[in-house]
Design a protein around this motif. Sequence first.
Motif, PDB file in Angstrom:
ATOM      1  N   GLU A 160      44.637  25.734  30.922  1.00  0.00           N
ATOM      2  CA  GLU A 160      44.910  24.274  29.890  1.00  0.00           C
ATOM      3  C   GLU A 160      43.625  23.370  30.542  1.00  0.00           C
ATOM      4  OE1 GLU A 160      47.727  22.474  28.959  1.00  0.00           O
ATOM      5  OE2 GLU A 160      48.348  24.152  28.897  1.00  0.00           O
ATOM      6  N   ARG A 161      42.376  24.077  31.150  1.00  0.00           N
ATOM      7  CA  ARG A 161      41.162  23.539  31.373  1.00  0.00           C
ATOM      8  C   ARG A 161      40.136  22.877  29.923  1.00  0.00           C
ATOM      9  NH1 ARG A 161      36.988  28.226  32.902  1.00  0.00           N
ATOM     10  NH2 ARG A 161      35.929  26.413  33.597  1.00  0.00           N
ATOM     11  N   PRO A 217      41.337  19.136  27.333  1.00  0.00           N
ATOM     12  CA  PRO A 217      41.003  17.983  26.807  1.00  0.00           C
ATOM     13  C   PRO A 217      39.555  18.381  26.258  1.00  0.00           C
ATOM     14  CG  PRO A 217      41.080  18.059  29.284  1.00  0.00           C
ATOM     15  CD  PRO A 217      41.255  19.455  28.136  1.00  0.00           C
ATOM     16  N   GLN A 249      40.951  18.125  22.558  1.00  0.00           N
ATOM     17  CA  GLN A 249      41.480  16.376  22.040  1.00  0.00           C
ATOM     18  C   GLN A 249      40.299  16.175  22.151  1.00  0.00           C
ATOM     19  OE1 GLN A 249      43.497  16.076  26.279  1.00  0.00           O
ATOM     20  NE2 GLN A 249      45.756  16.513  24.464  1.00  0.00           N
ATOM     21  N   ARG A 250      38.906  16.132  22.921  1.00  0.00           N
ATOM     22  CA  ARG A 250      37.947  14.682  22.168  1.00  0.00           C
ATOM     23  C   ARG A 250      37.034  15.561  21.129  1.00  0.00           C
ATOM     24  NH1 ARG A 250      32.603  16.337  22.322  1.00  0.00           N
ATOM     25  NH2 ARG A 250      32.314  18.271  23.550  1.00  0.00           N
ATOM     26  N   GLU A 281      34.798  21.733  32.828  1.00  0.00           N
ATOM     27  CA  GLU A 281      34.391  21.026  34.216  1.00  0.00           C
ATOM     28  C   GLU A 281      32.880  20.130  33.769  1.00  0.00           C
ATOM     29  OE1 GLU A 281      37.730  23.896  34.056  1.00  0.00           O
ATOM     30  OE2 GLU A 281      35.423  23.463  34.332  1.00  0.00           O
TER      31      GLU A 281
END
Length: 195
Positions: free
Chosen positions: A76-77, A80, A83-84, A167
């Motif tokens: 799932e990393r 984001p 999505q961005r 991250e």
Amino acid sequence: MVNHSAAPLTATSLLDKFLELRQLSPDVETWSESYFQDSPPRLARWRQWVALLRAFEIDCRPTEFVEGQFLRTTSERYVPLLQRLKLERPDILESSAGDYVQQLPFCFNILLEYRIRLEEVLSNASGVLEASGLYLLMFLRAEQLNRTIRENVEPIDALLGEFISPERAQFTLEQLARDFNYPLVDLLELDFLWF
């Protein structure tokens, strides 16, 4: 002299190390500790790159790195990041972020191959130590364009960095040396002695 108070190393540092080593030794299929034994500057760069791979928890051969095979598409990393990207271009990315995760290795490969070719162009005159007259003028023209390209390639490098570490992990030189066996060597001095 190695600057131990340098800025933290990031995923783009790993990318830079890869591109630098790739310029010195283009055939990544041959890369290994034993392959670089006869060249201390290349061996040091190899060891730094390998240490960065360990720091970013990437376990793969150099060819697998180029192909993006290290990307864990079941994780799932990357959601984001996707999505961005979808927010940036909703006209292109219409479905959910999860639908695109499987495409990440190939997308990484596309951008990295582009970046490899671009680095070959940008380092065209890197071995020139002295020039004058018309030669100097030609090198200055090429370098002027290279500066513009380098300023505008940052978004691609940043995106490749996010593929490597969504991250946005960072490591100090001391941390890399202590925890991942990162060689703290002066590469310019090594280059001067061996090239």
